[in-house]
Motif scaffolding. Structure first.
Motif, PDB file in Angstrom:
ATOM      1  N   ASP A 115      10.643  34.910  20.081  1.00 30.28           N
ATOM      2  CA  ASP A 115      10.709  35.992  18.735  1.00 30.28           C
ATOM      3  C   ASP A 115      10.467  34.875  17.751  1.00 30.28           C
ATOM      4  O   ASP A 115      10.303  34.957  16.362  1.00 30.28           O
ATOM      5  CB  ASP A 115      11.981  36.492  18.876  1.00 30.28           C
ATOM      6  N   ASP A 116      10.496  33.561  17.993  1.00 25.91           N
ATOM      7  CA  ASP A 116      10.303  32.319  17.097  1.00 25.91           C
ATOM      8  C   ASP A 116       9.088  31.865  16.617  1.00 25.91           C
ATOM      9  O   ASP A 116       8.753  31.001  15.875  1.00 25.91           O
ATOM     10  CB  ASP A 116      11.378  31.167  17.418  1.00 25.91           C
ATOM     11  N   THR A 117       7.965  32.684  17.040  1.00 23.47           N
ATOM     12  CA  THR A 117       6.762  32.657  16.879  1.00 23.47           C
ATOM     13  C   THR A 117       6.018  31.577  17.623  1.00 23.47           C
ATOM     14  O   THR A 117       4.734  31.121  17.447  1.00 23.47           O
ATOM     15  CB  THR A 117       6.299  32.433  15.307  1.00 23.47           C
ATOM     16  N   THR A 118       6.548  30.967  18.465  1.00 23.93           N
ATOM     17  CA  THR A 118       6.160  29.781  19.116  1.00 23.93           C
ATOM     18  C   THR A 118       5.788  30.195  20.567  1.00 23.93           C
ATOM     19  O   THR A 118       6.635  30.768  21.349  1.00 23.93           O
ATOM     20  CB  THR A 118       6.948  28.651  19.226  1.00 23.93           C
ATOM     21  N   ILE A 119       4.964  29.320  21.190  1.00 25.75           N
ATOM     22  CA  ILE A 119       4.784  29.380  22.844  1.00 25.75           C
ATOM     23  C   ILE A 119       4.720  28.015  23.236  1.00 25.75           C
ATOM     24  O   ILE A 119       4.593  26.896  22.816  1.00 25.75           O
ATOM     25  CB  ILE A 119       3.299  29.666  23.309  1.00 25.75           C
ATOM     26  N   MET A 120       5.900  28.014  24.345  1.00 25.32           N
ATOM     27  CA  MET A 120       6.128  26.617  25.044  1.00 25.32           C
ATOM     28  C   MET A 120       5.691  26.555  26.562  1.00 25.32           C
ATOM     29  O   MET A 120       5.781  27.397  27.115  1.00 25.32           O
ATOM     30  CB  MET A 120       7.568  26.185  24.717  1.00 25.32           C
ATOM     31  N   VAL A 121       5.141  25.280  26.786  1.00 29.05           N
ATOM     32  CA  VAL A 121       4.637  25.313  28.238  1.00 29.05           C
ATOM     33  C   VAL A 121       5.529  24.271  28.714  1.00 29.05           C
ATOM     34  O   VAL A 121       5.844  23.073  28.315  1.00 29.05           O
ATOM     35  CB  VAL A 121       3.167  24.789  27.975  1.00 29.05           C
ATOM     36  N   TRP A 122       6.163  24.625  30.070  1.00 32.29           N
ATOM     37  CA  TRP A 122       7.138  23.678  30.530  1.00 32.29           C
ATOM     38  C   TRP A 122       6.794  23.171  32.021  1.00 32.29           C
ATOM     39  O   TRP A 122       6.185  23.978  32.711  1.00 32.29           O
ATOM     40  CB  TRP A 122       8.500  24.703  30.787  1.00 32.29           C
ATOM     41  N   GLN A 123       7.088  22.207  32.498  1.00 34.72           N
ATOM     42  CA  GLN A 123       7.162  21.365  33.670  1.00 34.72           C
ATOM     43  C   GLN A 123       8.199  21.473  34.341  1.00 34.72           C
ATOM     44  O   GLN A 123       9.291  21.172  34.103  1.00 34.72           O
ATOM     45  CB  GLN A 123       6.617  20.165  33.656  1.00 34.72           C
ATOM     46  N   ILE A 124       8.316  22.410  35.772  1.00 29.45           N
ATOM     47  CA  ILE A 124       9.628  22.552  36.422  1.00 29.45           C
ATOM     48  C   ILE A 124       9.603  21.664  37.794  1.00 29.45           C
ATOM     49  O   ILE A 124       8.522  21.621  38.413  1.00 29.45           O
ATOM     50  CB  ILE A 124       9.684  24.023  36.710  1.00 29.45           C
ATOM     51  N   PRO A 125      10.504  20.912  37.646  1.00 22.33           N
ATOM     52  CA  PRO A 125      10.640  19.945  38.979  1.00 22.33           C
ATOM     53  C   PRO A 125      10.933  20.757  40.149  1.00 22.33           C
ATOM     54  O   PRO A 125      11.571  21.699  40.199  1.00 22.33           O
ATOM     55  CB  PRO A 125      11.832  18.957  38.664  1.00 22.33           C
ATOM     56  N   ASP A 126      10.636  19.944  41.376  1.00 18.56           N
ATOM     57  CA  ASP A 126      11.148  20.544  42.381  1.00 18.56           C
ATOM     58  C   ASP A 126      12.254  20.474  43.128  1.00 18.56           C
ATOM     59  O   ASP A 126      12.849  21.265  43.651  1.00 18.56           O
ATOM     60  CB  ASP A 126       9.950  19.968  43.332  1.00 18.56           C
ATOM     61  N   TYR A 127      13.077  19.474  42.476  1.00 19.43           N
ATOM     62  CA  TYR A 127      14.438  19.425  42.460  1.00 19.43           C
ATOM     63  C   TYR A 127      15.160  20.089  41.423  1.00 19.43           C
ATOM     64  O   TYR A 127      14.692  20.606  40.393  1.00 19.43           O
ATOM     65  CB  TYR A 127      14.733  17.890  42.413  1.00 19.43           C
ATOM     66  N   THR A 128      16.653  20.511  41.902  1.00 22.02           N
ATOM     67  CA  THR A 128      17.333  21.222  40.701  1.00 22.02           C
ATOM     68  C   THR A 128      17.622  20.181  39.568  1.00 22.02           C
ATOM     69  O   THR A 128      18.499  18.981  40.065  1.00 22.02           O
ATOM     70  CB  THR A 128      18.637  21.531  41.425  1.00 22.02           C
ATOM     71  N   PRO A 129      17.520  20.514  38.516  1.00 23.06           N
ATOM     72  CA  PRO A 129      17.778  19.195  37.461  1.00 23.06           C
ATOM     73  C   PRO A 129      19.487  19.440  37.196  1.00 23.06           C
ATOM     74  O   PRO A 129      19.751  20.389  37.403  1.00 23.06           O
ATOM     75  CB  PRO A 129      17.184  19.897  36.044  1.00 23.06           C
ATOM     76  N   MET A 130      19.956  18.248  36.573  1.00 23.22           N
ATOM     77  CA  MET A 130      21.406  17.895  36.406  1.00 23.22           C
ATOM     78  C   MET A 130      21.638  18.923  35.123  1.00 23.22           C
ATOM     79  O   MET A 130      23.038  19.208  35.079  1.00 23.22           O
ATOM     80  CB  MET A 130      21.788  16.633  36.463  1.00 23.22           C
ATOM     81  N   ARG A 131      20.918  18.794  34.370  1.00 23.06           N
ATOM     82  CA  ARG A 131      21.127  19.672  32.780  1.00 23.06           C
ATOM     83  C   ARG A 131      20.219  20.492  32.428  1.00 23.06           C
ATOM     84  O   ARG A 131      18.934  20.607  33.031  1.00 23.06           O
ATOM     85  CB  ARG A 131      21.421  18.562  31.994  1.00 23.06           C
ATOM     86  N   ASN A 132      20.299  21.189  31.287  1.00 23.77           N
ATOM     87  CA  ASN A 132      19.108  22.267  30.802  1.00 23.77           C
ATOM     88  C   ASN A 132      18.017  21.350  30.609  1.00 23.77           C
ATOM     89  O   ASN A 132      18.000  20.172  30.120  1.00 23.77           O
ATOM     90  CB  ASN A 132      19.868  22.803  29.344  1.00 23.77           C
ATOM     91  N   ILE A 133      16.826  22.044  30.966  1.00 24.12           N
ATOM     92  CA  ILE A 133      15.635  21.459  30.435  1.00 24.12           C
ATOM     93  C   ILE A 133      15.224  21.935  29.193  1.00 24.12           C
ATOM     94  O   ILE A 133      15.269  23.069  28.472  1.00 24.12           O
ATOM     95  CB  ILE A 133      14.432  22.016  31.478  1.00 24.12           C
ATOM     96  N   THR A 134      15.041  21.123  28.159  1.00 23.48           N
ATOM     97  CA  THR A 134      15.118  21.375  26.821  1.00 23.48           C
ATOM     98  C   THR A 134      13.559  20.815  26.215  1.00 23.48           C
ATOM     99  O   THR A 134      13.499  21.233  25.031  1.00 23.48           O
ATOM    100  CB  THR A 134      16.404  20.648  25.984  1.00 23.48           C
ATOM    101  N   GLU A 135      12.958  19.821  26.892  1.00 19.59           N
ATOM    102  CA  GLU A 135      11.655  19.343  26.332  1.00 19.59           C
ATOM    103  C   GLU A 135      10.446  20.026  26.965  1.00 19.59           C
ATOM    104  O   GLU A 135      10.010  19.750  28.143  1.00 19.59           O
ATOM    105  CB  GLU A 135      11.845  18.102  26.269  1.00 19.59           C
ATOM    106  N   PRO A 136       9.773  20.956  26.016  1.00 22.13           N
ATOM    107  CA  PRO A 136       8.492  21.383  26.821  1.00 22.13           C
ATOM    108  C   PRO A 136       7.302  20.258  26.628  1.00 22.13           C
ATOM    109  O   PRO A 136       7.372  19.317  26.078  1.00 22.13           O
ATOM    110  CB  PRO A 136       8.238  22.467  25.911  1.00 22.13           C
ATOM    111  N   ILE A 137       6.442  20.513  27.639  1.00 21.06           N
ATOM    112  CA  ILE A 137       5.171  19.551  27.819  1.00 21.06           C
ATOM    113  C   ILE A 137       4.584  19.677  26.432  1.00 21.06           C
ATOM    114  O   ILE A 137       4.129  18.492  25.804  1.00 21.06           O
ATOM    115  CB  ILE A 137       4.389  20.060  28.758  1.00 21.06           C
TER     116      ILE A 137
END
Length: 472
Positions: A102-124
């Motif tokens: 709803d914020d008018t943007t599209i974000m593309v994310w890289q998801i690691p195979d391992y479980t991250p320790m904290r929130n993923i906040t930085e899109p590619i």
């Protein structure tokens, strides 16, 4: 005396069954946003679900094997400043997902195979080009890194995610809100539905409407459309009396439908999920507690009702597994991920067979993860059918691949992240293409250096001992 002939089809007895309780994903706060998207996306590696989140929009990504209760502190993918409306996995990289908000943007994310320790906040990469909320995402079926988005500004934008550039902008074709967008099998055409009740077939590279049909369904409620394997358009919508309706259309002759069937009276928009391998379309209505499925053939009445899977609880959304993520040893031809208010439940569709052998007729070669074209090749006018793979031995997801945004359009492999140290010439990475001889020579030279250093150390130690003895 006439005898009724039963239509022959290997899919007449498709059997739907909910997975066992321990195979569900519990304690997930599914989003309550009023938007007609599936809220769920799945691939052979991951399950992604749009969830409730304070201070912006978020979705959760779970490895498929992580069933059971989900910890309330499980890391989310966050970054949008308003609710997430749609998510879609890249068909050519199982670790890359796009989200629209709803914020008018599209974000593309890289998801690691391992479980991250904290929130993923930085899109590619963040793609900015719409002036209103973005509610529809769809990756190109055959071209690498090509992503389509449609927004509340009535504009369709096609992006090159590898460079972050706008490839095409279709901004004068829809006078009102766009309800759905679908690529055909090779990505040369689009089928769109709009609030103006018009079904359009668009050639995006020429920027022109190839064919259109006004009031394919006469009701005012949202209409959906998908391409079939035969090149027809399958639609769901509403009659003037608010009955749900399905239709099949030939783009070369939009005057009359190939088939048109009334279904029932309900407010829920029917989301069509089409499987080109079996030519079965599954209809999942938001708020329904059932999945209806139909087989599309070349014989009248063209759209044949097969069966209905029913359960007790209504669905908030639905994810549809690509064919390469199914268990071929169990004759599984489709798998859905049904969203409840607080959980996600897999629903498995199988064709009962007694034989344990691979069923060739159920599993023709299916689109694999390799793209057939690069983005610039598609933009220049080339078309290619999907690169097919065989499921005879099952499907094993490829190794982790990262999407790197550069000036060139590539999917590349990055070195693993971690603490870096300065590199001298002697410990430079061995990424060059060494021959066997050069490797042996380099090892020999390094060993000689080590031996020389050891001899030097021994000589210095002897000198030290002599000095100490002389002092005494």
């Amino acid at each position: 005396m006439s005898r009724r002939v039963v239509r022959q089809s290997k899919f007449r007895h498709v059997f739907g069954q909910a997975a066992k309780a321990d195979q569900a994903y519990e304690d997930i706060r599914v989003s309550k946003v009023t938007w007609d998207s599936s809220f769920c996306a799945v691939n052979p590696k991951f399950l992604a679900i749009i969830v409730e989140a304070g201070g912006g929009g978020a979705f959760i990504v779970l490895p498929l094997a992580k069933t059971g209760r989900v910890d309330k502190n499980y890391p989310l993918v966050t970054g949008h400043t308003a609710p997430v409306l749609d998510i879609d996995w890249c068909p050519h990289n199982d670790n890359v997902i796009a989200s629209a908000s709803d914020d008018t943007t599209i974000m593309v994310w890289q998801i690691p195979d391992y479980t991250p320790m904290r929130n993923i906040t930085e899109p590619i990469i963040t793609l900015e080009g719409h002036s209103k909320r973005v509610g529809i995402l769809s990756w190109h079926p055959t071209a690498r890194n090509v992503l389509l988005s449609a927004g509340g500004d009535n504009v369709i934008i096609i992006w090159n995610v590898g460079t972050g550039e706008v490839l095409l902008s279709l901004d004068d074709m829809h006078p009102d809100v766009i309800h759905s967008v679908c690529w055909n099998s090779n990505g040369s055409l689009l089928a769109t539905t709009c609030k103006d009740k018009t079904l359009r077939i668009i050639n995006p590279r020429k920027g022109q409407v190839v064919a259109e049909r006004f009031a394919a369904h006469e009701g005012m409620r949202p209409m959906r459309a998908v391409f079939t394997r035969q090149g027809h358009i399958f639609t769901t919508g509403f009659t003037r009396m608010s009955q749900r309706e399905l239709g099949l259309w030939d783009p070369n002759n939009f005057e009359e439908p190939v088939a048109l069937q009334e279904m029932d009276t309900s407010n829920g928009v029917l989301l069509p999920f089409y499987d080109a391998d079996s030519s079965i379309v599954y209809l999942c209505g938001k708020g329904d507690s059932s999945i209806r499925y139909f087989e599309i053939t070349d014989e009248p009445p063209f759209v044949h009702y097969l069966n209905t899977f029913s359960s007790k609880e209504p669905q908030r959304g639905m994810g549809f597994m690509p064919k390469r993520g199914l268990d071929v040893s169990k004759c599984e031809i489709a798998r859905f991920y049904k969203l409840h208010e607080r959980k996600c439940e897999p629903i498995i569709m199988t064709v009962p067979r007694k034989s344990d052998l691979f069923q060739d007729d159920l599993y023709p070669d299916t689109p694999g993860p390799e793209p057939a074209l690069e983005a610039d090749e598609w933009l220049s006018g080339q078309d290619a059918e999907p690169v097919l793979i065989s499921l005879r031995d099952g499907y094993v997801p490829p190794k982790h691949r990262e999407l790197r945004v550069t000036k060139r359009n590539i999917l590349d492999v990055r070195p693993p992240s971690g603490p870096r140290r300065s590199q001298s010439a002697s410990d430079a990475p061995l990424s060059q293409q060494h021959t066997l001889e050069t490797l042996l020579e380099e090892i020999k030279a390094l060993r000689e250096q080590v031996q020389a250093q050891e001899r030097r150390i021994t000589a210095l130690e002897n000198m030290l001992c002599e000095l100490v003895d002389g002092t005494d």
